[in-house]
Design an enzyme around this catalytic site. Structure first.
Site, PDB file in Angstrom:
ATOM      1  N   HIS A   1       0.826  -1.210   0.000  1.00 54.17           N
ATOM      2  CA  HIS A   1       0.000   0.000   0.000  1.00 54.17           C
ATOM      3  C   HIS A   1       0.858   1.256   0.000  1.00 54.17           C
ATOM      4  CE1 HIS A   1      -3.702   2.283   0.624  1.00 54.17           C
ATOM      5  NE2 HIS A   1      -2.950   3.081   1.373  1.00 54.17           N
TER       6      HIS A   1
ATOM      7  N   HIS B   1      -1.961   3.841  -8.209  1.00 54.96           N
ATOM      8  CA  HIS B   1      -2.295   3.034  -9.389  1.00 54.96           C
ATOM      9  C   HIS B   1      -2.018   3.832 -10.646  1.00 54.96           C
ATOM     10  CE1 HIS B   1      -5.953   5.122  -8.015  1.00 54.96           C
ATOM     11  NE2 HIS B   1      -6.308   5.219  -9.289  1.00 54.96           N
TER      12      HIS B   1
ATOM     13  N   HIS C   1      -3.190   4.010 -14.563  1.00 55.22           N
ATOM     14  CA  HIS C   1      -4.155   3.604 -15.585  1.00 55.22           C
ATOM     15  C   HIS C   1      -3.405   3.404 -16.900  1.00 55.22           C
ATOM     16  CE1 HIS C   1      -7.829   5.206 -13.363  1.00 55.22           C
ATOM     17  NE2 HIS C   1      -6.871   5.901 -12.760  1.00 55.22           N
TER      18      HIS C   1
HETATM   19  P1  DGP Z   1      -8.796   7.034  -9.817  1.00 56.12           P
HETATM   20  O1  DGP Z   1     -10.029   7.849 -10.121  1.00 56.12           O
HETATM   21  O2  DGP Z   1      -7.596   7.490 -10.586  1.00 56.12           O
HETATM   22  O3  DGP Z   1      -8.549   6.901  -8.334  1.00 56.12           O
HETATM   23  O4  DGP Z   1      -9.111   5.590 -10.389  1.00 56.12           O
HETATM   24  C1  DGP Z   1      -9.708   4.576  -9.650  1.00 56.12           C
HETATM   25  C2  DGP Z   1     -10.213   3.560 -10.639  1.00 56.12           C
HETATM   26  O5  DGP Z   1     -10.485   2.369  -9.939  1.00 56.12           O
HETATM   27  C3  DGP Z   1     -11.527   3.951 -11.336  1.00 56.12           C
HETATM   28  O6  DGP Z   1     -11.273   4.067 -12.741  1.00 56.12           O
HETATM   29  C4  DGP Z   1     -12.473   2.803 -11.057  1.00 56.12           C
HETATM   30  C5  DGP Z   1     -11.569   1.722 -10.527  1.00 56.12           C
HETATM   31  N1  DGP Z   1     -12.142   0.875  -9.510  1.00 56.12           N
HETATM   32  C6  DGP Z   1     -12.715   1.287  -8.342  1.00 56.12           C
HETATM   33  N2  DGP Z   1     -13.117   0.226  -7.620  1.00 56.12           N
HETATM   34  C7  DGP Z   1     -12.773  -0.871  -8.347  1.00 56.12           C
HETATM   35  C8  DGP Z   1     -12.937  -2.278  -8.109  1.00 56.12           C
HETATM   36  O7  DGP Z   1     -13.460  -2.738  -7.098  1.00 56.12           O
HETATM   37  N3  DGP Z   1     -12.478  -3.102  -9.084  1.00 56.12           N
HETATM   38  C9  DGP Z   1     -11.882  -2.630 -10.226  1.00 56.12           C
HETATM   39  N4  DGP Z   1     -11.471  -3.523 -11.119  1.00 56.12           N
HETATM   40  N5  DGP Z   1     -11.707  -1.321 -10.466  1.00 56.12           N
HETATM   41  C10 DGP Z   1     -12.166  -0.459  -9.532  1.00 56.12           C
END
Ligand code: DGP
Length: 112
Positions: A45, A98, A100
């Protein structure tokens, strides 16, 4: 820890994994904003880019080492975008670092 992505790492929340090794996990975004939308995270984390330091930056370098292989496997031959939102103004919604990977369509010059 009450962190969605830590729970995904632990297997407590399901995800569609596309890459995994000892320190990094990549899985498909649940709300895709492009035909290919993958999140690449450190298993440990780290809250955001703001939390990267000399103690933990090796995993960030490793993430960038694995991204080209993920993009190749996804056949993103025309390119792709790598984005990390840091903090509320950037729209960060999950406080676990994270990156993208967005691809499969032309991106606009806007960052959003
Ligand atoms: P950000 O807005 O940059 O913090 O991106 C977070 C991303 O995480 C958003 O595009 C949706 C994704 N996300 C949130 N919860 C989950 C989950 O439980 N599973 C997956 N696969 N993606 C998730």
């Amino acid at each position: 820890m009450n962190c969605i992505f830590c729970k995904i790492v632990a297997g407590e929340i399901p995800s569609t994994k596309v890459y995994e090794d000892d320190t990094v996990l990549a899985f498909r975004d649940i709300q895709p904003m492009a035909p290919t939308h993958i999140l690449v995270i450190p298993k440990a984390h780290i809250p955001s880019v703001d939390g990267v330091n000399g103690e933990n930056s090796a995993v960030v370098a490793h993430i960038f080492e694995v991204i080209p292989g993920i993009a190749a496997k996804e056949k993103l031959v025309n390119g792709y975008r790598v984005v990390s939102n840091c903090g509320s103004d950037a729209g960060q919604t999950v406080p676990h670092l994270h990156f993208h990977i967005l691809g499969g369509r032309e991106m606009t010059l806007e960052m959003a």
